[in-house]
Write a protein that holds these residues in place. Structure first.
Motif, PDB file in Angstrom:
ATOM      1  N   ARG A 458       0.927  -1.222  -0.357  1.00 47.97           N
ATOM      2  CA  ARG A 458      -0.499  -0.066  -0.414  1.00 47.97           C
ATOM      3  C   ARG A 458       0.592   1.099   0.172  1.00 47.97           C
ATOM      4  N   PRO A 459       0.703   2.312  -0.245  1.00 49.04           N
ATOM      5  CA  PRO A 459       1.167   3.164  -0.220  1.00 49.04           C
ATOM      6  C   PRO A 459       1.490   4.112   0.809  1.00 49.04           C
ATOM      7  N   MET A 460       2.997   4.247   1.355  1.00 44.43           N
ATOM      8  CA  MET A 460       3.482   5.069   2.564  1.00 44.43           C
ATOM      9  C   MET A 460       3.366   3.688   3.594  1.00 44.43           C
ATOM     10  N   TRP A 461       3.767   2.493   3.085  1.00 44.83           N
ATOM     11  CA  TRP A 461       3.281   1.467   4.157  1.00 44.83           C
ATOM     12  C   TRP A 461       4.079   1.634   5.376  1.00 44.83           C
ATOM     13  N   TYR A 462       4.707   2.536   5.514  1.00 42.76           N
ATOM     14  CA  TYR A 462       5.934   2.499   6.482  1.00 42.76           C
ATOM     15  C   TYR A 462       5.195   3.840   7.724  1.00 42.76           C
ATOM     16  N   LEU A 463       4.027   4.030   7.360  1.00 45.25           N
ATOM     17  CA  LEU A 463       3.592   5.570   7.733  1.00 45.25           C
ATOM     18  C   LEU A 463       3.273   5.183   9.269  1.00 45.25           C
ATOM     19  N   GLU A 464       2.394   4.272   9.799  1.00 46.30           N
ATOM     20  CA  GLU A 464       2.311   3.934  11.093  1.00 46.30           C
ATOM     21  C   GLU A 464       3.455   3.338  11.963  1.00 46.30           C
ATOM     22  N   ASN A 465       4.440   2.650  11.305  1.00 44.34           N
ATOM     23  CA  ASN A 465       4.905   2.317  12.128  1.00 44.34           C
ATOM     24  C   ASN A 465       6.759   2.904  12.289  1.00 44.34           C
ATOM     25  N   ALA A 466       6.407   3.885  11.708  1.00 44.03           N
ATOM     26  CA  ALA A 466       7.390   5.278  11.792  1.00 44.03           C
ATOM     27  C   ALA A 466       6.564   6.448  12.560  1.00 44.03           C
ATOM     28  N   LEU A 467       5.331   6.734  12.589  1.00 39.23           N
ATOM     29  CA  LEU A 467       4.793   7.260  13.944  1.00 39.23           C
ATOM     30  C   LEU A 467       5.318   6.259  15.079  1.00 39.23           C
ATOM     31  N   MET A 468       5.009   5.617  14.992  1.00 40.31           N
ATOM     32  CA  MET A 468       4.749   4.630  16.990  1.00 40.31           C
ATOM     33  C   MET A 468       6.365   3.968  16.892  1.00 40.31           C
ATOM     34  N   ALA A 469       6.933   4.827  16.340  1.00 39.30           N
ATOM     35  CA  ALA A 469       8.294   4.319  16.824  1.00 39.30           C
ATOM     36  C   ALA A 469       8.620   5.780  17.142  1.00 39.30           C
ATOM     37  N   VAL A 470       8.877   6.748  16.979  1.00 40.59           N
ATOM     38  CA  VAL A 470       8.527   8.415  17.074  1.00 40.59           C
ATOM     39  C   VAL A 470       8.358   8.875  18.402  1.00 40.59           C
ATOM     40  N   ILE A 471       6.932   8.131  18.791  1.00 45.18           N
ATOM     41  CA  ILE A 471       5.983   8.885  19.782  1.00 45.18           C
ATOM     42  C   ILE A 471       6.735   7.544  20.651  1.00 45.18           C
ATOM     43  N   LEU A 472       6.902   5.941  21.129  1.00 43.29           N
ATOM     44  CA  LEU A 472       7.912   5.863  21.136  1.00 43.29           C
ATOM     45  C   LEU A 472       9.266   5.421  21.591  1.00 43.29           C
ATOM     46  N   THR A 473      10.333   6.551  20.835  1.00 47.42           N
ATOM     47  CA  THR A 473      11.844   5.783  21.554  1.00 47.42           C
ATOM     48  C   THR A 473      11.538   6.983  22.259  1.00 47.42           C
ATOM     49  N   PRO A 474      11.307   8.335  23.161  1.00 49.47           N
ATOM     50  CA  PRO A 474      11.868   8.848  24.329  1.00 49.47           C
ATOM     51  C   PRO A 474      11.234   7.872  25.216  1.00 49.47           C
ATOM     52  N   ALA A 475       9.875   7.610  25.300  1.00 49.01           N
ATOM     53  CA  ALA A 475      10.100   6.609  26.557  1.00 49.01           C
ATOM     54  C   ALA A 475      11.185   5.387  26.661  1.00 49.01           C
ATOM     55  N   ILE A 476      11.138   4.768  25.801  1.00 52.10           N
ATOM     56  CA  ILE A 476      12.143   3.227  25.102  1.00 52.10           C
ATOM     57  C   ILE A 476      13.370   4.162  25.928  1.00 52.10           C
ATOM     58  N   LEU A 477      14.042   5.077  25.685  1.00 56.08           N
ATOM     59  CA  LEU A 477      14.770   5.587  25.866  1.00 56.08           C
ATOM     60  C   LEU A 477      14.955   6.251  27.356  1.00 56.08           C
ATOM     61  N   THR A 478      14.623   6.466  27.647  1.00 52.95           N
ATOM     62  CA  THR A 478      14.658   6.753  29.711  1.00 52.95           C
ATOM     63  C   THR A 478      14.409   5.553  29.924  1.00 52.95           C
ATOM     64  N   THR A 479      13.340   4.584  29.834  1.00 51.90           N
ATOM     65  CA  THR A 479      13.622   3.552  30.380  1.00 51.90           C
ATOM     66  C   THR A 479      14.125   2.925  30.438  1.00 51.90           C
ATOM     67  N   PHE A 480      15.170   3.089  29.485  1.00 50.50           N
ATOM     68  CA  PHE A 480      16.450   2.038  28.810  1.00 50.50           C
ATOM     69  C   PHE A 480      17.746   2.924  29.908  1.00 50.50           C
ATOM     70  N   SER A 481      18.011   4.311  29.983  1.00 48.87           N
ATOM     71  CA  SER A 481      18.751   4.184  30.561  1.00 48.87           C
ATOM     72  C   SER A 481      18.923   4.637  31.632  1.00 48.87           C
ATOM     73  N   MET A 482      17.445   5.657  32.545  1.00 52.47           N
ATOM     74  CA  MET A 482      17.432   6.686  33.734  1.00 52.47           C
ATOM     75  C   MET A 482      17.354   5.478  34.929  1.00 52.47           C
ATOM     76  N   PRO A 483      18.392   5.348  35.557  1.00 54.12           N
ATOM     77  CA  PRO A 483      18.216   4.499  36.742  1.00 54.12           C
ATOM     78  C   PRO A 483      16.907   5.541  37.592  1.00 54.12           C
ATOM     79  N   ILE A 484      16.653   3.993  38.562  1.00 51.66           N
ATOM     80  CA  ILE A 484      15.779   4.759  39.558  1.00 51.66           C
ATOM     81  C   ILE A 484      16.256   5.548  41.174  1.00 51.66           C
TER      82      ILE A 484
END
Length: 505
Positions: A458-484
């Motif tokens: 389908r046209p722009m098949w990567y759009l949904e995946n890209a939006l999800m990756a952009v939105i969740l990347t800050p949460a993933i990086l913060t959770t992975f790197s910031m100690p409690i």
């Protein structure tokens, strides 16, 4: 006749005047005795309140740490349950890409593994900290109540006891004077003849395995040190004959010195030679003594030669504590933080604590100094005495550990130190929970990607995946790197922050 008439006429006035003086003496003495009783009761109440404060501090620290680890367990349980739900209910469609399914299963397994490890480390931390607080509250730092032997001696002697003690002292002095005329060959000490010591108390030597600290003598000219475990009722002083022990006993001692290593010394000690010790391990040196000496005759214990301060104590007057100019100094083996104005290690008063001794109801103040960190497991100590004459009831106790802070602060400092030792369990718990949460988010992303895979070209098949990756990347990086845990919390639990030496007054 004139003088006899004057005496008879003024006799009643003289009797009334003498009676008024005696009444005033009785009133003042009774008031002073009641004031001393009230003061002693207040001191015991302060000690009891301090024990309550220590227990409350331990409970508060235990509560704070358990609240933090409970949050770990709560969060980890939710994440672990979500991981199992995603594995069971979120299985990707079978006709999706096999590579996407493989990565989804891999991150799902990692999220379950790391979440389970995080919960396990948090549970281990909770069990260990609960055991540490329980051991202190139920065994080591229980409520400190006064024994009956100390209660009966509160306030010192009353007027009746002081009168009889003074009469007994006068009678003994006269008896010594008569004995001196009859047998002049026996030596006199400070003007009053000393009775020969009574029979020593025989007790077995304490094995070194029972001591918390191993201590040795470095003086080749003296006998081996007699080290034992300090406890109530201990015959803590060497008999003048050199064999056995005197009949004086320790009635009560501060709770932090009980079960520690005590070095037996002579009852009457002049300090002609310095005390040379080799201590194995970290230690704090405590000393207590009656200086200036009181003397006082006791037929059972063989102690005589009453001094002026002994007379003060007999009549109920105040006896000064250890004068600063007569306190010993440590010329070698002391901690640098305890270097005094003289350039040597100086003892400091342990406020609010003393040792009660059976002889003459003595209550001797306690002083301490922290020894240097051991080199190759040992530290050599030189204690130089500075008595002008002698001292009595010299008590030397070695306590394991470097206790720089006040005694009432040491339990929380020690508890903090033990918590600091098991803090890595909490750190590992937070580390694995962060990893499990991160992999759970990636697992969800892969599950969504597997469903989008079925939509085909389908046209722009990567759009949904890209939006999800952009939105969740800050949460993933913060959770992975910031100690409690934060660094300030770790510093607050460190021993140097709590166990600090008090400045010299």
């Amino acid at each position: 006749t004139f003088f006899l008439g004057m005496l008879l006429s003024r006799g009643r006035d003289l009797v009334d005047f003498t009676n008024d003086i005696l009444n005033n003496v009785v009133s003042l003495t009774g008031d002073a005795h009641q004031a001393r009783v009230a003061q002693d009761i207040f001191r015991q109440e302060i000690r009891y309140e301090r024990s309550l404060q220590m227990r409350e501090d331990i409970r508060d620290m235990n509560k704070v740490m358990l609240e933090s680890v409970t949050s770990y367990l709560f969060l980890g349980s939710i994440i672990l349950g979500t991981c199992f739900v995603t594995v069971i209910e979120g299985w990707p469609p079978m006709n999706t890409s096999r590579m996407v399914r493989a990565w989804w299963l891999l991150f799902a397994s990692w999220s379950i593994t790391f979440s389970l490890l995080g919960i396990w480390f948090a549970l281990s931390f909770q069990v260990k900290i609960s055991a540490a607080s329980r051991e202190r509250l139920l065994r080591r730092y229980r409520y400190r109540l006064t024994d009956d032997s100390v209660v009966t001696r509160m306030g010192g002697n009353n007027l009746v006891n002081s009168f009889f003690n003074l009469g007994s002292m006068v009678a003994n002095t006269m008896g010594h004077a008569i004995d001196k005329q009859a047998r002049p060959s026996r030596g006199a000490v400070r003007g009053v003849l000393t009775k020969e010591p009574g029979s020593p108390v025989v007790a077995p030597k304490t094995p070194e395995s029972s001591l918390k600290l191993l201590v040795q003598s470095l003086d080749p000219t003296s006998a081996a040190l007699d080290a034992t475990v300090l406890r109530k009722g201990l015959n803590a002083w060497v008999h003048p004959s050199g064999s056995g022990y005197g009949k004086q006993t320790v009635m009560d001692a501060p709770y932090f010195l009980l079960d520690e290593t005590s070095v037996r010394m002579p009852w009457e000690f002049s300090g002609e030679k310095p005390l040379l010790l080799r201590v194995h391990g970290e230690a704090t040196l405590y000393i207590a003594a009656q200086c200036p000496p009181l003397g006082g005759y006791d037929a059972e214990e063989g102690v005589g030669n009453t001094t002026l301060y002994g007379l003060y104590k007999t009549i109920g007057a105040e006896v000064p504590e250890w004068p600063p100019e007569e306190r010993p100094v440590v010329t070698a083996g002391f901690h640098p933080a305890w270097r005094g104005p003289s350039g040597y290690g100086e003892f400091q008063r342990v406020e609010g604590f003393s040792i009660f001794i059976s002889h003459q109801n003595l209550e001797v103040p306690v002083y301490k100094i922290v020894l240097a960190p051991p080199t190759r497991g040992v530290v050599d100590v030189i204690v130089c005495w500075r008595f002008k004459t002698t001292c009595e009831a010299l008590t030397v106790v070695l306590r394991s550990g470097h206790v720089h802070c006040k005694e009432e602060d040491w339990p929380i400092a020690e508890f903090n130190h033990e918590i600091r030792q098991i803090t890595p369990l909490q750190d590992y718990s937070g580390y694995y929970l962060r990893r499990g949460t991160t992999y759970l988010i990636i697992n969800v992303c892969l599950a969504v990607c597997s469903r989008l895979w079925l939509l085909g070209d389908r046209p722009m098949w990567y759009l949904e995946n890209a939006l999800m990756a952009v939105i969740l990347t800050p949460a993933i990086l913060t959770t992975f790197s910031m100690p409690i845990n934060i660094k300030a919390t770790q510093l607050a639990l460190s021993m140097p922050m709590v166990n600090q030496a008090q400045p010299f007054s």
